[in-house]
Design a protein around this motif. Sequence first.
Motif: not given
Length: 365
Positions: A161-169, A171-172, A273-281, A312-313
Amino acid sequence: MTQRNYKATGINLKAMPMNESDRLVTVLTKEWGLIRAIAPGSRKHKSRLGGRSGLFVVNELLLVKGKSIDKMVQAETQQSFPKLSTDLARLTASQYLAEIALSQALSDQPQEELYYLLLEHLKRLETASKPNILPCLAQATFHLLALAGVAPEVFHCALSRAPLEIELGNPDWKVGFSITSGGVVKPAEIEKIEGDRLQEAQQQYAEYQQERLASQSVHLSNSHGRAAEASGAYSGSSDSESRPSAQMSSAERRQATGLKAKVSKEVARNLGIVDYLSGFELALMQQLSKPELIMMSASLTFPPAGTIGSSQQPLAESGPHQMWRRIEKVLRAYTQYQLDRPIRSAELIDTCFTAPTPVSQTYAP
């Protein structure tokens, strides 16, 4: 619904031939939910109900209630979506949504919210440009799931339940999508479960090895004793004892090498687990919860939203079409899990969107 004759306004979601000239139509009405009604003579060439009993036609209906199936007496068309049938991708996406709506809708109960939501997204599919059909389908699916109260969690980790902090910069950076947990899951949480399961598996394996060594020790002792009685010599015992020990050490190393991989697969299977999503996805997926979807050109930057932050990327090298395909497949797996049935139209979706196409700059419903 006690009266014999009744009126309803609804959209045709399913139709199939019945007898020589009739058609059985499943209609989503805002007043009575799902209705199955016979459109008599609708398959005849000059039938007044012919076009009105087609797919995705909105009619004001006059029906006669029957014991199991009602009868369509009169139909006045209020709205239709002619462009949906002129393009395979639009038609397939519309049938995709119709399958979801049919699985969610109830009978003999008002379904006004579902009715208007479906009409809105069918309108968007009809007017969207070809590259935007897949994003519109993904958002429509998300909205239908949200209306049913089972929308996937995309802003917080479904486990911690922790908030997600997306790292767009980065790539991993990635998150897993778990259909059984109800949304996205942080890799750290998956690794934690894997570590606990690996420790348990190692303990079980150690106990198994101890039992096996004890059994082999008894067997070797009995074999050496019989050999000593027969020949009076016991000098070869050290060599014979060393070989099984070396063999066990080699087997143990091989087992340890594959144990972690097996545990990872087991955890992924249990979590769904059906897939892993990138930051942009994930950022795109978070946009699906909004009333409208803003489509961005591949040459533009993605706007910050939710927990994306201020950085922004560019999407130039990210392949927007491929990202939307991954998002749709993730949502498809999640929807099928929630509905406990496959979406048959999904097979054609894969055919319609195999080749990547450029995403247009904007979409306005």
